[in-house]
Design an enzyme around this catalytic site. Structure first.
Site, PDB file in Angstrom:
ATOM      1  CD  GLU A 181      -2.952  -1.166   0.243  1.00  0.00           C
ATOM      2  OE1 GLU A 181      -3.192  -0.082  -0.314  1.00  0.00           O
ATOM      3  OE2 GLU A 181      -3.571  -2.206  -0.022  1.00  0.00           O
ATOM      4  CB  CYS A 241      -1.139   7.279   0.833  1.00  0.00           C
ATOM      5  SG  CYS A 241      -2.435   6.381   1.710  1.00  0.00           S
TER       6      CYS A 241
END
Length: 485
Positions: free
Chosen positions: A253, A287
């Protein structure tokens, strides 16, 4: 529980002890600079002890009735609920999270613990037909064994729990390495919650350490079968390479450079609210943040004026003050890096509608526009409070600009016509995208993850079963096979 020194240890095979390394990781409050704790670093020897403890404990755990396993996560949820205020203080102190951010992180952490309760019962076997008479094909879902989890500094409590709890619920053991800047929230606090919830010793081990000390020992060790890594694409590339060389699965991720697209028929005031939150929540250290705000030229002036006006109202300062919107970046390197990116962009010809200043680790917001199409800033992730406003002419150009990045994590489209938004969303190369909303979303059962450099694999819901179990074919021949010799 918020006593940092109590949690400033390694946690290996159910024991709290210092590492045997020759130096300490110092845990600082990024706002005050106060030293919260020091933790003697774990060596490669301790990484081995942690993995061996996990391997020993896992066999019994995998045989434990899943209805029994799930009780641990029910209790863990209650502990987090009971200690929410303390854990919130810890998030504010260790990572400079605002009160709002701490509440957001804890809300999601509780949702993922609720989902872990369900996940214990999720794996299902299958019986498949065979072309061979009398053959019964059974397919079993079994735990992978031991999972290595490496978590980041931005949402450490949530993103550790997000991999650790499902991996454990599905019958695995875990070795967790938190980020050096957040060893408590991302590591030992998680261990403490699960220890108090009755998780048997050895199933979760926390090693607080640094690559400078252990090299690739976490990745190359023969015990773990899956590594779940959340962090930058630069490190993710290395993790993926080492895992592949060692026949391990990597779930990655990674970073993003998400576009929030404002079409000509958007509700401009609402789009401004969504864009400001999506860019500046947790100082932009997210993110999924709206790194680039793409605005149709027909609404560019109105949007930009309202956006800058709203950003000017954001309060920058002490994260412990409930009125603060923007707290500190995690450390001085990040603060300097973000501020130099802004200076470089302006030197290269961009216009600063707001030019942020730096005060310690506090960086006030910048809003930039007027980029050359080949500006390197447009293609990279900015982990800080810097918004880029990019005008476009029509939806074709919006799609082209949105896709002109090596990342593909999240995104958003604002429009008065939902199906028009969906048509555009389908053309954006990204793992997740939201119509008439922000870019920062995570839910327990929807597949979470990215395309391109934003990662490999998915987490959440069914994807957790995919990530942390494997399939095993067992066939039974009723009657006798005929062999040709």
């Amino acid at each position: 529980m918020s006593h940092f020194t109590d949690l400033a240890h390694q946690y290996i095979d159910g024991e709290w002890k210092p590492g045997s390394g020759s130096w300490d990781i110092i845990d600082f409050n990024p706002y005050t600079g106060e030293k919260l704790a020091s933790i003697t670093i774990a060596t490669a020897g301790e990484v081995d002890l942690a993995y061996r403890a996990a391997e020993r404990a896992q066999a019994t755990w995998a045989e434990t009735n899943p209805y029994t396993r799930r009780l641990v996560f029910e209790r863990a949820l209650r502990i987090v609920e009971d200690r929410e205020a303390e854990i919130s203080e810890t998030i504010v102190a260790e990572l400079g999270g605002t009160r709002l951010k701490a509440a957001f992180e804890l809300h999601l952490a509780k949702e993922f613990l609720r989902e872990a309760v369900q996940l214990a019962l999720r794996p299902e076997g299958r019986i498949l037909p065979s072309p061979v008479d009398g053959k019964e094909n059974r397919v079993y879902r079994v735990p992978v064994g031991v999972v290595g989890v490496i978590s980041p500094f931005n949402f450490p409590f949530l993103l550790s729990i997000k991999s650790v709890a499902p991996a454990l619920a599905l019958g695995n053991a875990v070795v967790l390495k938190p980020h050096q800047n957040t060893p408590i929230c991302g590591g030992t606090l998680v261990a403490k919650v699960l220890e108090e919830a009755g998780l048997p010793a050895g199933l979760l081990n926390v090693v607080v350490t640094d690559i400078a000390e252990i090299g690739d020992a976490l990745l190359t060790h023969p015990v773990p079968k899956v590594i779940s890594f959340t962090g930058s694409d630069r490190v993710g590339r290395h993790v993926a390479t080492v895992c592949a060389q060692n026949f391990k699965q990597a779930v990655l991720e990674l970073g993003g450079n998400s576009a929030l697209i404002v079409l000509d028929d958007a509700d401009v005031d609402y789009a401004v609210d969504a864009a400001v939150f999506s860019r500046f929540v947790h100082q932009g250290q997210v993110c999924m943040a709206a790194n680039r705000v793409l605005v149709d030229r027909s609404v560019e002036t109105e949007f930009t004026e309202k956006f800058v006006a709203k950003v000017k109202t954001l309060s920058v300062g002490d994260p412990a003050d409930p009125a603060t919107h923007i707290g500190p970046l995690i450390n001085s390197q990040q603060a300097e890096a973000v501020s130099s990116l802004v200076d470089q962009a302006v030197a290269a010809g961009a216009t600063a509608l707001l030019h942020g200043t730096v005060d310690g680790n506090l960086v006030s917001p910048s809003v930039l526009t007027g980029f050359a199409p080949d500006s390197p800033l447009l293609g990279q992730e900015i982990f800080g409070p810097v918004a880029l406003i990019i005008p476009f002419d029509g939806e074709e150009e919006a799609v082209r600009i949105a896709n002109d990045t090596p990342y593909g994590l999240s995104g958003a489209v604002h429009t008065g016509d939902v199906e028009r938004g969906v048509r555009i969303a389908k053309r954006i190369h990204t793992g997740m995208i939201h119509i008439n909303d922000g870019t920062v979303h995570d839910e327990p059962i929807v597949p979470f993850g990215g395309e391109k450099r934003s990662g490999i694999g998915r987490l959440n819901g069914e994807s957790m079963v995919e990530a942390f179990t494997t399939q095993k074919w067992i066939s039974i021949q009723h009657g006798r096979s005929r062999f040709p010799f």
